[in-house]
Design a protein around this motif. Structure first.
Motif, PDB file in Angstrom:
ATOM      1  N   PRO A 109       0.834  -1.213   0.000  1.00 60.19           N
ATOM      2  CA  PRO A 109       0.000   0.000   0.000  1.00 60.19           C
ATOM      3  C   PRO A 109       0.866   1.259   0.000  1.00 60.19           C
ATOM      4  O   PRO A 109       1.867   1.342   0.712  1.00 60.19           O
ATOM      5  N   GLY A 110       0.483   2.223  -0.806  1.00 59.20           N
ATOM      6  CA  GLY A 110       1.210   3.487  -0.856  1.00 59.20           C
ATOM      7  C   GLY A 110       2.424   3.472  -1.756  1.00 59.20           C
ATOM      8  O   GLY A 110       3.052   4.519  -1.972  1.00 59.20           O
ATOM      9  N   ARG A 111       2.783   2.314  -2.300  1.00 56.15           N
ATOM     10  CA  ARG A 111       3.942   2.225  -3.186  1.00 56.15           C
ATOM     11  C   ARG A 111       3.491   1.686  -4.544  1.00 56.15           C
ATOM     12  O   ARG A 111       2.901   0.604  -4.610  1.00 56.15           O
ATOM     13  N   PRO A 112       3.752   2.420  -5.617  1.00 58.63           N
ATOM     14  CA  PRO A 112       3.352   1.914  -6.934  1.00 58.63           C
ATOM     15  C   PRO A 112       4.132   0.654  -7.287  1.00 58.63           C
ATOM     16  O   PRO A 112       5.320   0.526  -6.986  1.00 58.63           O
ATOM     17  N   ALA A 113       3.452  -0.299  -7.901  1.00 60.50           N
ATOM     18  CA  ALA A 113       4.105  -1.534  -8.318  1.00 60.50           C
ATOM     19  C   ALA A 113       5.078  -1.252  -9.455  1.00 60.50           C
ATOM     20  O   ALA A 113       4.777  -0.477 -10.368  1.00 60.50           O
ATOM     21  N   ASP A 114       6.248  -1.860  -9.403  1.00 62.69           N
ATOM     22  CA  ASP A 114       7.259  -1.635 -10.437  1.00 62.69           C
ATOM     23  C   ASP A 114       6.768  -2.030 -11.820  1.00 62.69           C
ATOM     24  O   ASP A 114       7.137  -1.427 -12.830  1.00 62.69           O
ATOM     25  N   ALA A 115       5.931  -3.068 -11.879  1.00 65.18           N
ATOM     26  CA  ALA A 115       5.487  -3.582 -13.178  1.00 65.18           C
ATOM     27  C   ALA A 115       4.441  -2.689 -13.843  1.00 65.18           C
ATOM     28  O   ALA A 115       4.286  -2.740 -15.067  1.00 65.18           O
ATOM     29  N   ALA A 116       3.728  -1.868 -13.072  1.00 67.11           N
ATOM     30  CA  ALA A 116       2.591  -1.120 -13.615  1.00 67.11           C
ATOM     31  C   ALA A 116       2.979  -0.190 -14.770  1.00 67.11           C
ATOM     32  O   ALA A 116       2.375  -0.244 -15.840  1.00 67.11           O
ATOM     33  N   PRO A 117       3.966   0.698 -14.610  1.00 70.16           N
ATOM     34  CA  PRO A 117       4.298   1.585 -15.734  1.00 70.16           C
ATOM     35  C   PRO A 117       4.879   0.842 -16.924  1.00 70.16           C
ATOM     36  O   PRO A 117       4.709   1.259 -18.073  1.00 70.16           O
ATOM     37  N   VAL A 118       5.553  -0.272 -16.674  1.00 71.67           N
ATOM     38  CA  VAL A 118       6.121  -1.061 -17.765  1.00 71.67           C
ATOM     39  C   VAL A 118       5.013  -1.666 -18.616  1.00 71.67           C
ATOM     40  O   VAL A 118       5.028  -1.575 -19.854  1.00 71.67           O
ATOM     41  N   VAL A 119       4.033  -2.284 -17.960  1.00 73.71           N
ATOM     42  CA  VAL A 119       2.917  -2.892 -18.685  1.00 73.71           C
ATOM     43  C   VAL A 119       2.097  -1.812 -19.396  1.00 73.71           C
ATOM     44  O   VAL A 119       1.670  -2.002 -20.547  1.00 73.71           O
ATOM     45  N   SER A 120       1.890  -0.665 -18.746  1.00 70.36           N
ATOM     46  CA  SER A 120       1.141   0.430 -19.350  1.00 70.36           C
ATOM     47  C   SER A 120       1.808   0.906 -20.636  1.00 70.36           C
ATOM     48  O   SER A 120       1.144   1.137 -21.658  1.00 70.36           O
ATOM     49  N   LYS A 121       3.142   1.035 -20.610  1.00 73.82           N
ATOM     50  CA  LYS A 121       3.885   1.461 -21.805  1.00 73.82           C
ATOM     51  C   LYS A 121       3.785   0.406 -22.903  1.00 73.82           C
ATOM     52  O   LYS A 121       3.594   0.734 -24.089  1.00 73.82           O
ATOM     53  N   GLN A 122       3.904  -0.867 -22.543  1.00 71.67           N
ATOM     54  CA  GLN A 122       3.763  -1.932 -23.531  1.00 71.67           C
ATOM     55  C   GLN A 122       2.386  -1.906 -24.186  1.00 71.67           C
ATOM     56  O   GLN A 122       2.262  -2.092 -25.404  1.00 71.67           O
ATOM     57  N   LEU A 123       1.352  -1.683 -23.388  1.00 73.30           N
ATOM     58  CA  LEU A 123      -0.008  -1.647 -23.919  1.00 73.30           C
ATOM     59  C   LEU A 123      -0.172  -0.493 -24.911  1.00 73.30           C
ATOM     60  O   LEU A 123      -0.745  -0.664 -25.990  1.00 73.30           O
ATOM     61  N   SER A 124       0.322   0.691 -24.538  1.00 64.03           N
ATOM     62  CA  SER A 124       0.216   1.850 -25.422  1.00 64.03           C
ATOM     63  C   SER A 124       0.954   1.602 -26.731  1.00 64.03           C
ATOM     64  O   SER A 124       0.430   1.885 -27.819  1.00 64.03           O
ATOM     65  N   ASP A 125       2.167   1.074 -26.632  1.00 65.92           N
ATOM     66  CA  ASP A 125       2.955   0.813 -27.838  1.00 65.92           C
ATOM     67  C   ASP A 125       2.262  -0.197 -28.750  1.00 65.92           C
ATOM     68  O   ASP A 125       2.313  -0.085 -29.974  1.00 65.92           O
ATOM     69  N   THR A 126       1.625  -1.195 -28.140  1.00 68.85           N
ATOM     70  CA  THR A 126       0.999  -2.261 -28.927  1.00 68.85           C
ATOM     71  C   THR A 126      -0.303  -1.805 -29.561  1.00 68.85           C
ATOM     72  O   THR A 126      -0.555  -2.040 -30.746  1.00 68.85           O
ATOM     73  N   ILE A 127      -1.140  -1.134 -28.799  1.00 63.25           N
ATOM     74  CA  ILE A 127      -2.461  -0.747 -29.292  1.00 63.25           C
ATOM     75  C   ILE A 127      -2.383   0.436 -30.259  1.00 63.25           C
ATOM     76  O   ILE A 127      -3.128   0.507 -31.237  1.00 63.25           O
TER      77      ILE A 127
END
Length: 304
Positions: A109-127
């Motif tokens: 809680p209170g700490r962003p997951a390390d994987a979140a921005p990575v997956v978000s960037k992959q999704l944007s690049d792919t879509i």
């Protein structure tokens, strides 16, 4: 941690759960030699997958996707915006991937997951990719309402409810499913000359667009993540498998079988192109399975 000599005898004498905790890699390898995995799957077999459209009633498009225990909830909300001057005939898509603490013990809680921005960037690049001047899955011109004055902004939010491996694969499938379910709202011109979403009470007003409609999706992307460990290829890994074996490869293909991207975040350099070819072949087979699952979900919504 290395395994002492006589590991076979040790495995037979030691409790299975204890052996798994103390020597996780060796525990898995003892299954690999039999071409199986601890959960009963073959090495190249993906987990059971499901897709349910319309999971969020208040969204314009939504889907709940499960790959094994990995669970993603995707929702799209449409808003009218003024298009940017450099692309007056196009709308926009904003993608956010969220990993709340409930999804995994490793997310605090209170700490962003390390994987979140990575997956978000992959999704944007792919879509939203642009390859050889061809549009990505969504043609942004379809989101235009009035050139230079009004266009759609599609906000895609994906929430990871259970993070048990292959996060990008499940997130991408949920995004594709949500866009497949999306119905673009009807809009009208208000008294101030602004384009606004029509409510049911505004039935008498003249609509700018002709009723609710669906987007035309092309080059739909599907992905498969594999673990490469020694001579073994493991398709659709669990979180435990990902934590033990470091070499991951994610292959993304479009609906015509063309390679969209290949993502390898870590591990040793791959020396053999045959390994990548094997991963692409597995992804091609998996893409057909995912397309069938998506088609079934869409067909079920149409019947309802």
């Amino acid at each position: 941690m290395g395994l002492p000599d006589g590991s076979g005898d040790l495995l037979s004498e030691m409790d299975g759960d204890a052996f798994r905790r103390l020597f996780p890699l060796q525990f898995y390898e003892s299954h690999f030699v039999k071409s199986t995995r601890p959960d009963g799957r073959s090495l190249t077999e993906a987990r059971e997958t499901s897709s349910a459209l319309g999971a969020v009633a208040s969204a314009d498009g939504s889907a709940l996707v499960k790959i094994g225990s990995t669970t993603m909830l995707a929702a799209i909300k449409m808003e009218v915006m003024t298009p940017p001057t450099e692309s007056p005939d196009e709308g926009c898509i904003a993608i956010d991937f969220h990993m709340p603490p409930i999804c995994s013990p490793t997310v605090r809680p209170g700490r962003p997951a390390d994987a979140a921005p990575v997956v978000s960037k992959q999704l944007s690049d792919t879509i939203l990719r642009q390859v050889n001047c061809h549009s990505g899955m969504v043609n942004l011109k379809e989101l235009s309402l009035i050139s230079g004055k009004a266009a759609w902004m599609a906000y895609l939010d994906i929430y990871c409810l259970d993070a048990d491996g292959a996060l990008f694969d499940a997130a991408l499938l949920s995004a594709v499913a949500a866009f497949s379910h999306l119905q673009i709202p009807v809009v009208s011109m208000n008294d101030e000359g602004k384009v606004v979403v029509m409510s049911e009470e505004q039935g008498g007003k003249e609509a700018v667009n002709n009723g609710k409609r669906k987007l035309t999706l092309s080059s739909i992307p599907f992905s498969l993540t594999c673990i490469l460990h020694k001579k073994y290829i493991l398709a659709d890994p669990t979180a435990e498998e990902e934590s033990i074996m470091e070499t991951l490869v994610t292959v993304v293909l479009d609906s015509s079988g063309q390679l969209v991207s290949l993502y390898k975040p870590g591990g040793p350099v791959l020396a053999y192109t045959s390994v990548i070819q094997d991963c692409v072949a597995l992804t091609r087979q998996r893409a057909r399975e995912l397309q069938a699952i998506l088609d079934e979900a869409i067909s079920g919504m149409e019947v309802d």
